[in-house]
Write a protein that holds these residues in place. Structure first.
Motif, mmCIF file in Angstrom:
data_model
loop_
_atom_site.group_PDB
_atom_site.id
_atom_site.type_symbol
_atom_site.label_atom_id
_atom_site.label_comp_id
_atom_site.label_asym_id
_atom_site.label_seq_id
_atom_site.Cartn_x
_atom_site.Cartn_y
_atom_site.Cartn_z
ATOM 1 N N LYS A 1 0.856 -1.176 0.000
ATOM 2 C CA LYS A 1 0.000 0.000 0.000
ATOM 3 C C LYS A 1 0.895 1.229 0.000
ATOM 4 C CE LYS A 1 -4.058 -2.045 2.174
ATOM 5 N NZ LYS A 1 -5.086 -1.918 3.260
ATOM 6 N N LEU A 2 0.782 2.020 -1.061
ATOM 7 C CA LEU A 2 1.692 3.120 -1.299
ATOM 8 C C LEU A 2 0.926 4.424 -1.461
ATOM 9 C CD1 LEU A 2 3.715 1.302 -4.110
ATOM 10 C CD2 LEU A 2 4.215 1.271 -1.656
ATOM 11 N N ALA B 1 2.281 5.778 -12.716
ATOM 12 C CA ALA B 1 2.361 4.473 -13.361
ATOM 13 C C ALA B 1 3.564 3.694 -12.852
ATOM 14 C CB ALA B 1 2.451 4.635 -14.873
ATOM 15 N N ALA B 2 3.381 2.383 -12.716
ATOM 16 C CA ALA B 2 4.475 1.480 -12.332
ATOM 17 C C ALA B 2 4.057 0.052 -12.612
ATOM 18 C CB ALA B 2 4.834 1.634 -10.856
ATOM 19 N N ASP B 3 4.986 -0.750 -13.080
ATOM 20 C CA ASP B 3 4.768 -2.186 -13.240
ATOM 21 C C ASP B 3 3.526 -2.482 -14.067
ATOM 22 O OD1 ASP B 3 5.694 -4.816 -12.710
ATOM 23 O OD2 ASP B 3 4.124 -5.069 -11.209
ATOM 24 N N GLY B 4 3.287 -1.685 -15.096
ATOM 25 C CA GLY B 4 2.153 -1.909 -15.981
ATOM 26 C C GLY B 4 0.818 -1.444 -15.445
ATOM 27 N N GLN B 5 0.808 -0.813 -14.273
ATOM 28 C CA GLN B 5 -0.433 -0.308 -13.696
ATOM 29 C C GLN B 5 -0.415 1.216 -13.668
ATOM 30 O OE1 GLN B 5 -2.003 -2.439 -10.159
ATOM 31 N NE2 GLN B 5 -0.109 -3.634 -10.219
ATOM 32 N N THR B 6 -1.607 1.787 -13.674
ATOM 33 C CA THR B 6 -1.740 3.248 -13.686
ATOM 34 C C THR B 6 -2.809 3.664 -12.682
ATOM 35 O OG1 THR B 6 -1.128 3.343 -16.039
ATOM 36 C CG2 THR B 6 -2.204 5.277 -15.098
ATOM 37 N N TRP B 7 -2.514 4.724 -11.938
ATOM 38 C CA TRP B 7 -3.466 5.305 -10.998
ATOM 39 C C TRP B 7 -3.628 6.786 -11.355
ATOM 40 C CZ3 TRP B 7 0.844 2.450 -9.862
ATOM 41 C CH2 TRP B 7 0.619 1.161 -9.345
ATOM 42 N N THR B 8 -4.858 7.272 -11.369
ATOM 43 C CA THR B 8 -5.096 8.647 -11.804
ATOM 44 C C THR B 8 -6.063 9.361 -10.861
ATOM 45 O OG1 THR B 8 -6.962 8.020 -13.211
ATOM 46 C CG2 THR B 8 -4.763 8.017 -14.222
ATOM 47 N N GLU C 1 -1.721 0.715 -5.062
ATOM 48 C CA GLU C 1 -1.515 -0.599 -4.463
ATOM 49 C C GLU C 1 -0.918 -1.548 -5.487
ATOM 50 O OE1 GLU C 1 -4.804 -2.358 -2.489
ATOM 51 O OE2 GLU C 1 -5.312 -0.565 -1.310
ATOM 52 N N LEU C 2 -0.014 -2.394 -5.017
ATOM 53 C CA LEU C 2 0.539 -3.458 -5.839
ATOM 54 C C LEU C 2 0.315 -4.779 -5.123
ATOM 55 C CD1 LEU C 2 3.961 -1.962 -7.012
ATOM 56 C CD2 LEU C 2 1.983 -2.437 -8.453
ATOM 57 N N ALA C 3 -0.293 -5.720 -5.808
ATOM 58 C CA ALA C 3 -0.521 -7.049 -5.226
ATOM 59 C C ALA C 3 0.729 -7.905 -5.418
ATOM 60 C CB ALA C 3 -1.721 -7.707 -5.882
ATOM 61 N N GLU C 4 1.055 -8.675 -4.391
ATOM 62 C CA GLU C 4 2.198 -9.592 -4.406
ATOM 63 C C GLU C 4 3.445 -8.922 -4.988
ATOM 64 O OE1 GLU C 4 0.927 -13.080 -6.460
ATOM 65 O OE2 GLU C 4 -0.322 -13.762 -4.792
ATOM 66 N N PRO C 5 3.886 -7.848 -4.383
ATOM 67 C CA PRO C 5 5.048 -7.120 -4.936
ATOM 68 C C PRO C 5 6.333 -7.906 -4.765
ATOM 69 C CG PRO C 5 4.504 -6.292 -2.774
ATOM 70 C CD PRO C 5 3.410 -7.269 -3.115
#
Length: 874
Positions: free
Chosen positions: A216-217, A236-243, A260-264
């Motif tokens: 959780k970031l 954006a990070a690791d193919g995910q985007t938050w806006t 949030e990143l699952a199973e980082p």
């Protein structure tokens, strides 16, 4: 939206009282520029340091010009940024004074749009002498403040110590391993930024909760806008985007966006896993276009300093991603007296050497600098944790408003600059000041307090608390992202009474143990003086001959020559080395042999200390010896000299920090004469050798239990086996235990303790082959009492190795075999003992030069081999 960027790197310089300009290098220092232009000789050679103390008494100025083209006209803002100015400077743009500066440790920026014109412009930086600037502050204060390592007398100031008034690298004023070069200069990058509209000025990935299941970031984004603006903030990070949609107002503002990143993939320090890093990009977007963006690379981890009360006191341990970590490492000082001279390759060489030596932490010590970005990037890459001091050491500091405000700005800048680095494990307020002043113990500390009145003491301590108990912890709490703060190293606990100061080894806090060396205690005291975390201890040696000849001539190779004393900054250091050597080792043949023997002595001392610390885990959970590196060629506590050459100690560290380690003590009764009274004359005799009990310790940092076979084999010096025994051992995960004990006489079985060596190995079977996990030689008599045989060591190149691997064998016991290469690099092992019939194969790895690899397999060039017998009087 318009953005322009221009680095200013074409400069010239001169003394302010002179008219002739010379070419300058920026980033740089005035000393380096004077050397390059031929005005001064090599500051590190001979006693040249003494002749160059005039430089810091002068004012210096640097000047450049820059051209603003038509494209710059479209920028509504033009910003001038100095990443580092050393230290007291006045900035002039086209002749107009626009900014004064007074802190080396922070960046300075200002809008200069109103001062510049289309076409050519001039920029001038005038540096005021730090000595002339600060002497009036001393007079105004009315009494001196303690500054133990300030070499004011060498600088022509008598006892007038002014280093404490400047927010400038303390070691510039001298230290007990470093010269006095009080520099000035533009020591980090200078650039122009042109911009319009909104721009991202900072991106911090705050790690609110990190576990193998989820991360959780919060992306904390700082933005500056010159007008109201609406658009989208995208991370954006690791193919995910938050806006999120944003509405900006004119001025500076901070936005937060949850992610949030699952199973980082977690970032792990060396020895525990991969130091995986993610790249995060924050963007301001409008109508499908990117208006401004910023990118950071960070690793996801949970790092905690665990201080938990137990039966022995209070723990002091680091826990990474829920795993307790035994810390193995060293203290780091700046790599050069003129820090801009340190290249990226030199940084990589140091960090890679630490990694190759099985370290997992470096402590950035508080008398140097907040290191360059590349240092922390490399620690991130190699999986080395960083204990980060603020830049205060071994001194008391003023507490006027201007000084405190400067410290606050410095702290904010550096905590924010470094907070994305996963390597940062701890922020520490200062080096040794709490224990040196020892406010709550009238008879404790370094004797400073006796020189002051009660009123002065109260003021000095209040100023101390303002910095280290208020300003710095508040900065770490506000901007550090959850990293722990420790007020001073060493410290027991912040209690506000006599129990606070770490003036002796106790069951809490961290420890600087200097009984061995400064107090001339015997090496065996390392086994007794073990605390919860050993953050400093050390022993000196000289560099190797090829390094010494960089600063001295053949006729100056004497222990007490003027040059040798100039390159020994610890007042009685050379005599301490000699005194310990007389007690523990055979007499060297000459001064060149003394250089070699000093490295063997240093390695022996620190090996005893490291093994004692590791054997005592989990009571002790960290060992950081003093020190990793040097800032100039000198006799010092470093394990790697100024030129990056590994001393004997670096090889011992590599073995002693290995994942699985064997340690043997006992059975050497004649080795530690004079215990409790220093290392005076040995009153025991050779007849005392071989008595007592031999104890074998096994230490493992593995995360799983260890099952192996302990093999003990006794040899005479000709290689004849005199007896062998094996013992099955089982060790829990991450543990240290005694796995074997026996009376020395039983192991010797009647053989002369002065003529035999015990070889201990821990072995496992893998794919039908015997794999040695750890090995250790053990002797039953003092090395001073052992008469070494003449040994002929042969070196044979391993076929197919391309000239990079060699097998060594001997016809008689050879102690401390030293392979010396023509090329710069290191061997997979060196300074080891060789038994006839037990050949050792080593590989050479050259320094990688400008490439991304710090070391590459290759030929060592001309190769020589020697051993202790070659250097000693028999």
């Amino acid at each position: 939206m318009t953005n322009r960027h221009k680095v200013l790197n074409e400069w010239r310089f001169k003394a302010c009282d002179e008219s002739e300009w010379n070419e300058a290098r920026v980033p740089g220092t005035v000393h380096s520029d004077l050397l390059r232009t031929g005005v001064i000789s090599d500051p590190f050679y001979g006693t040249n340091e003494h002749e160059l103390q005039w430089i810091d008494k002068k004012d210096w100025e640097y000047q450049t010009s820059f051209t603003l083209t038509e494209e710059w006209k479209r920028c509504r803002h033009i910003e001038l940024v100095f990443d580092g100015l050393d230290t007291y400077a006045d900035i002039y743009v086209n002749g107009r004074h626009v900014l004064p500066t007074d802190n080396m440790f922070r960046a300075w920026s200002l809008e200069i749009g109103e001062f510049v014109l289309p076409g050519e412009n001039t920029l001038r930086v005038r540096f005021r002498s730090p000595i002339a600037e600060d002497l009036p502050k001393l007079d105004k204060l009315g009494y001196p403040l303690p500054a133990t390592n300030d070499q004011s007398e060498l600088g022509g100031l008598g006892d007038r110590k002014v280093s404490i008034f400047a927010r400038k690298a303390p070691y510039h004023y001298g230290w007990d391993w470093g010269p006095r070069f009080v520099t000035s200069g533009i020591w980090r990058e200078v650039r122009l930024n042109g911009w319009s509209g909104p721009r991202l000025t900072d991106l911090f990935i705050r790690q609110d909760k990190v576990s193998p299941e989820e991360a959780k970031l919060t992306a904390v984004v700082e933005i500056e806008s010159d007008a109201a603006w609406r658009g989208t903030l995208e991370v954006a990070a690791d193919g995910q985007t938050w806006t999120q949609e944003v509405a900006l107002t004119p001025g500076r503002q901070t936005l937060e966006l949850a992610a949030e990143l699952a199973e980082p993939k977690l970032w792990w320090c060396r020895g525990l896993g991969e130091p995986y890093r993610y790249e995060f990009t924050a963007s301001l977007r409008e109508g499908g276009e990117t208006v401004s963006s910023r990118r950071v690379t960070t690793g996801l981890r949970d790092i905690r300093l665990v201080r938990r009360r137990d039966d022995a006191g209070i723990s002091f341990l680091f826990e990474l991603n829920g795993v307790p970590v035994f810390i193995k490492g060293a203290n780091h000082i700046p790599n050069d007296s003129f820090s801009p001279e340190v290249t990226a390759e030199r940084y990589r060489h140091e960090i890679a050497s630490a990694a190759e030596s099985n370290m997992n932490m470096l402590r950035v010590w508080g008398g140097g600098i907040y290191e360059e970005d590349v240092f922390y990037e490399l620690c991130d890459e190699y999986g080395l944790l960083v204990w980060q001091d603020f830049m205060f050491a071994c001194s008391m500091y003023p507490g006027d408003d201007a000084f405190l405000n400067s410290v606050a700005a410095e702290a904010e800048y550096n905590v924010k600059r470094l907070r994305n680095h996963p390597c940062i494990a701890l922020w520490c307020g200062n080096n040794e000041i709490d224990s040196a002043w020892a406010h709550f113990d009238e008879n404790g500390g370094w004797g400073w307090k006796k020189d002051y009145t009660t009123e002065q003491r109260t003021k000095i301590w209040a100023d101390y608390e303002a910095i280290f108990h208020r300003i710095l912890p508040e900065a770490v709490e506000r901007w550090g992202g959850g990293i722990a703060y420790w007020p001073s190293s060493p410290l027991r606990e912040l209690t506000g009474d006599e129990h606070q100061h770490a003036t002796k080894v106790t069951g809490e806090g961290d420890v600087h143990y200097w009984g061995v060396w400064h107090a001339v205690e015997p090496f065996s005291n390392y086994n007794e003086r073990v605390g919860r975390f050993m953050s400093e201890y050390g022993f000196q040696s000289f560099p190797e001959l090829s390094s010494v000849l960089k600063y001295a001539t053949e006729d100056q190779l004497e222990l007490e020559s003027e040059v040798m004393l100039a390159h020994q900054k610890n007042g009685r250091g050379n005599q301490l080395i000699k005194g310990y050597m007389d007690h523990y080792l055979p007499r060297p043949r000459d001064f060149k042999a003394f250089l070699y023997m000093s490295q063997v002595l240093q390695a022996d001392a620190i090996q005893i200390a490291i093994e004692a610390h590791r054997r005592n885990k989990p009571y002790c959970m960290g060992t950081l010896y003093w020190q990793m590196n040097d800032c100039w060629p000198v006799a010092s506590w470093a394990s790697m000299d100024y030129y990056g050459r590994w001393k004997a100690l670096q090889y011992v560290v590599r073995r002693s920090f290995s994942e699985v380690m064997l340690s043997i003590d006992g059975g050497v009764e004649g080795r530690e004469a004079g215990e409790g009274k220093g290392v005076g004359p040995d009153t025991n005799t050779a007849a005392d050798a071989g008595k007592g009990v031999v104890t074998v310790h096994l230490v493992s940092d593995r995360r799983e239990p260890l099952h192996a076979r302990l093999r003990l084999e006794l040899f005479d010096f000709g290689g004849r086996s005199l007896g062998e025994r094996t013992h099955e051992v089982a060790l829990p995960a991450d543990a240290a235990e005694v796995v074997y004990t026996a009376p020395a006489g039983e192991l010797l079985n009647g053989h002369d303790p002065r003529g035999v060596v015990l070889l201990a190995t821990v072995e496992q079977e893998a794919a039908g082959e015997r794999v040695v996990l750890a090995s250790r030689h053990h002797y039953f008599a003092s090395f001073r009492d052992i008469e070494l045989p003449e040994a002929s060591v042969t070196v044979e190149e391993v076929r197919g190795s391309g000239g990079s691997a060699f097998t060594l064998s001997t016809d008689a016991l050879a102690r401390q075999v030293w392979l010396h290469a023509e090329e710069e690099g290191f061997f997979s092992d060196n300074f080891f003992d060789l038994i006839p019939g037990r050949p050792v194969t080593v590989e050479f790895r050259r320094r990688g030069g400008l490439g991304s690899e710090a070391f590459v397999s290759g030929s060592p060039g001309a190769l020589s081999v020697s051993s202790m017998r070659d250097y000693t009087v028999q």
